[in-house]
Design a protein around this motif. Structure first.
Motif, PDB file in Angstrom:
ATOM      1  N   PRO A 113       6.311   8.395   3.343  1.00  0.00           N
ATOM      2  CA  PRO A 113       7.317   7.449   3.775  1.00  0.00           C
ATOM      3  C   PRO A 113       8.742   7.877   3.269  1.00  0.00           C
ATOM      4  CG  PRO A 113       6.055   6.510   1.741  1.00  0.00           C
ATOM      5  CD  PRO A 113       5.573   7.824   2.136  1.00  0.00           C
ATOM      6  N   GLY A 114       9.584   7.275   3.970  1.00  0.00           N
ATOM      7  CA  GLY A 114      11.117   7.623   3.472  1.00  0.00           C
ATOM      8  C   GLY A 114      11.627   6.792   2.477  1.00  0.00           C
ATOM      9  N   LEU A 115      12.813   7.326   2.244  1.00  0.00           N
ATOM     10  CA  LEU A 115      13.184   6.562   0.816  1.00  0.00           C
ATOM     11  C   LEU A 115      13.474   5.007   1.084  1.00  0.00           C
ATOM     12  CD1 LEU A 115      14.456   6.750  -2.099  1.00  0.00           C
ATOM     13  CD2 LEU A 115      16.828   7.409  -0.971  1.00  0.00           C
ATOM     14  N   ALA A 146       9.689  -1.755   0.030  1.00  0.00           N
ATOM     15  CA  ALA A 146       8.324  -2.085  -0.555  1.00  0.00           C
ATOM     16  C   ALA A 146       8.563  -2.299  -1.791  1.00  0.00           C
ATOM     17  CB  ALA A 146       7.385  -0.665  -0.414  1.00  0.00           C
ATOM     18  N   VAL A 147       9.435  -1.812  -2.629  1.00  0.00           N
ATOM     19  CA  VAL A 147       9.588  -2.011  -4.207  1.00  0.00           C
ATOM     20  C   VAL A 147      10.299  -3.307  -4.081  1.00  0.00           C
ATOM     21  CG1 VAL A 147      10.992  -1.514  -6.177  1.00  0.00           C
ATOM     22  CG2 VAL A 147       9.647   0.146  -4.898  1.00  0.00           C
ATOM     23  N   ARG A 155      -3.459  -2.757  -8.141  1.00  0.00           N
ATOM     24  CA  ARG A 155      -2.652  -2.738  -7.025  1.00  0.00           C
ATOM     25  C   ARG A 155      -2.651  -1.649  -6.078  1.00  0.00           C
ATOM     26  NH1 ARG A 155      -2.029  -7.602  -5.602  1.00  0.00           N
ATOM     27  NH2 ARG A 155      -1.337  -8.144  -7.733  1.00  0.00           N
ATOM     28  N   ILE A 156      -2.908  -0.155  -6.747  1.00  0.00           N
ATOM     29  CA  ILE A 156      -2.808   0.854  -6.066  1.00  0.00           C
ATOM     30  C   ILE A 156      -4.049   0.811  -5.164  1.00  0.00           C
ATOM     31  CG2 ILE A 156      -3.044   3.443  -6.393  1.00  0.00           C
ATOM     32  CD1 ILE A 156      -1.087   3.222  -8.792  1.00  0.00           C
ATOM     33  N   PHE A 157      -4.982   0.582  -5.787  1.00  0.00           N
ATOM     34  CA  PHE A 157      -6.493   0.716  -5.049  1.00  0.00           C
ATOM     35  C   PHE A 157      -6.537  -0.358  -3.864  1.00  0.00           C
ATOM     36  CE2 PHE A 157      -7.213   3.772  -8.153  1.00  0.00           C
ATOM     37  CZ  PHE A 157      -8.005   4.786  -7.795  1.00  0.00           C
ATOM     38  N   TYR A 172      -4.809   0.206   3.284  1.00  0.00           N
ATOM     39  CA  TYR A 172      -3.951  -0.171   4.363  1.00  0.00           C
ATOM     40  C   TYR A 172      -3.017   1.316   4.504  1.00  0.00           C
ATOM     41  CZ  TYR A 172      -5.087  -4.702   3.202  1.00  0.00           C
ATOM     42  OH  TYR A 172      -5.811  -5.849   3.239  1.00  0.00           O
ATOM     43  N   MET A 173      -3.236   2.081   3.731  1.00  0.00           N
ATOM     44  CA  MET A 173      -2.591   3.374   3.825  1.00  0.00           C
ATOM     45  C   MET A 173      -1.123   2.983   3.262  1.00  0.00           C
ATOM     46  SD  MET A 173      -4.033   5.738   6.631  1.00  0.00           S
ATOM     47  CE  MET A 173      -3.115   7.133   6.360  1.00  0.00           C
ATOM     48  N   ALA A 174      -0.814   2.307   2.315  1.00  0.00           N
ATOM     49  CA  ALA A 174       0.585   1.649   2.319  1.00  0.00           C
ATOM     50  C   ALA A 174       1.044   2.852   0.952  1.00  0.00           C
ATOM     51  CB  ALA A 174       0.406   0.357   1.630  1.00  0.00           C
ATOM     52  N   MET A 175       1.602   3.899   1.413  1.00  0.00           N
ATOM     53  CA  MET A 175       1.834   4.953   0.777  1.00  0.00           C
ATOM     54  C   MET A 175       3.378   4.278   0.332  1.00  0.00           C
ATOM     55  SD  MET A 175      -0.237   7.377   0.162  1.00  0.00           S
ATOM     56  CE  MET A 175       0.695   8.709  -0.520  1.00  0.00           C
ATOM     57  N   ASP A 176       3.964   3.669   0.892  1.00  0.00           N
ATOM     58  CA  ASP A 176       5.400   3.220   0.366  1.00  0.00           C
ATOM     59  C   ASP A 176       5.346   2.314  -0.824  1.00  0.00           C
ATOM     60  OD1 ASP A 176       3.867   1.278   1.984  1.00  0.00           O
ATOM     61  OD2 ASP A 176       5.863   0.211   2.632  1.00  0.00           O
ATOM     62  N   VAL A 177       4.199   1.759  -0.981  1.00  0.00           N
ATOM     63  CA  VAL A 177       3.935   0.946  -2.394  1.00  0.00           C
ATOM     64  C   VAL A 177       3.091   1.960  -3.448  1.00  0.00           C
ATOM     65  CG1 VAL A 177       2.511  -1.055  -3.426  1.00  0.00           C
ATOM     66  CG2 VAL A 177       3.435  -1.348  -1.010  1.00  0.00           C
TER      67      VAL A 177
END
Length: 271
Positions: free
Chosen positions: A46-48, A54-55, A224-226, A231-236
């Motif tokens: 994901p981009g910056l 997400a944060v 939360r990570i797992f 959902y492949m939410a790499m931005d999180v």
């Protein structure tokens, strides 16, 4: 001049410290830009801007279901588990280290036992802990305790055995009892080493915590990570990993500061 005798200037040292981080961030930015240009929906890098969004969503927007700010809730829950586990492990490790390092009659049963226990992979007995202690907080704390305590005890035992015999003999000559000897001679030596050992065990403690939270938890950084990985939410995921790393680094700095402040004479405080 031989390379072993070359030392960087303060400015060059700062640049050398930052260089690996700059290279990693640059590689990520370049890779992200390339993948997003080919596929704007790509989730792997994901981009910056995506990670900042997400944060913001996790840290500053209340969850619609629970009303909590998930990022801070997860942080507080994980830190509470980690600090309780490390606190118990430090106390037990110190007691076992002193017992097996100072008293020969206790060294015989404890030293070998702690060596054998330290070889047991803590993650291998995680299902046993869930069965014995349940799926609540106790099992997660106990995993940290069981994983960290034997290594602390072995390290502190070794440090206690390295105390010069002459010092112990002199203390006894001056009338020190066994209890006085432990409190006035051994304990100050081991407390400094305990802080150093805790610094070295921080990575393992976080590993045990994240593993336990990934399997059975309703809150926490590992949970939360797992949870979002499906959902492949790499931005999180990536900001959470960076945040965990930052927390561990700050804890390491804190322990190092305490060692320097309380035990400035110790070689461990200078590491």
């Amino acid at each position: 001049m031989r390379q072993i005798n070359r030392h960087p200037t303060p400015g060059a040292r700062l640049m050398l410290i930052l260089l690996p981080f700059v290279l990693v961030i640059a590689a990520w930015l370049i890779g992200s830009a390339i993948r997003l240009e080919a596929n704007p929906q790509d989730k792997l890098l994901p981009g910056l801007g995506q990670m900042i969004d997400a944060v913001h969503r996790m840290a500053f927007v209340a969850d619609k279901r629970s009303g909590d700010y998930l990022f801070w809730t997860d942080t507080l829950v994980s830190l509470a588990r980690l600090l309780v586990g490390l606190g118990i492990a430090a106390l037990l490790g110190l007691c076992f280290g002193i017992a097996s390092g100072v008293f020969p009659m206790l060294r015989a049963p404890l030293s070998t036992f702690m060596t054998v226990i330290s070889m047991v992979p803590p993650l291998a007995i995680l299902p046993v802990l869930f069965i014995v202690f349940g799926l609540d907080e106790l099992s997660k704390v106990m995993l940290i305790v069981i994983g960290v305590t034997p290594m602390l005890a072995r390290d502190l035992e070794q440090r206690a055995r390295e105390i010069p015999v002459e010092i112990l003999i002199k203390a006894q000559t001056l009338g020190a009892s066994s209890w006085t000897l432990v409190l006035r001679v051994v304990l100050p030596q081991l407390l400094s080493r305990l802080l150093v050992s805790l610094r070295l065990m921080l990575g393992a403690a976080w590993l045990f915590l994240i593993s336990a939270e990934a399997i059975s938890a309703t809150a926490g950084l590992g949970y939360r990570i797992f949870l979002v990985r499906r959902y492949m939410a790499m931005d999180v995921i990536l900001p959470y990993v960076v945040w965990i790393t930052l927390l561990a680094w700050l804890m390491d700095l804190g322990l190092r500061y305490l060692n320097r402040k309380w035990f400035p004479w110790s070689t461990g405080a200078q590491s």
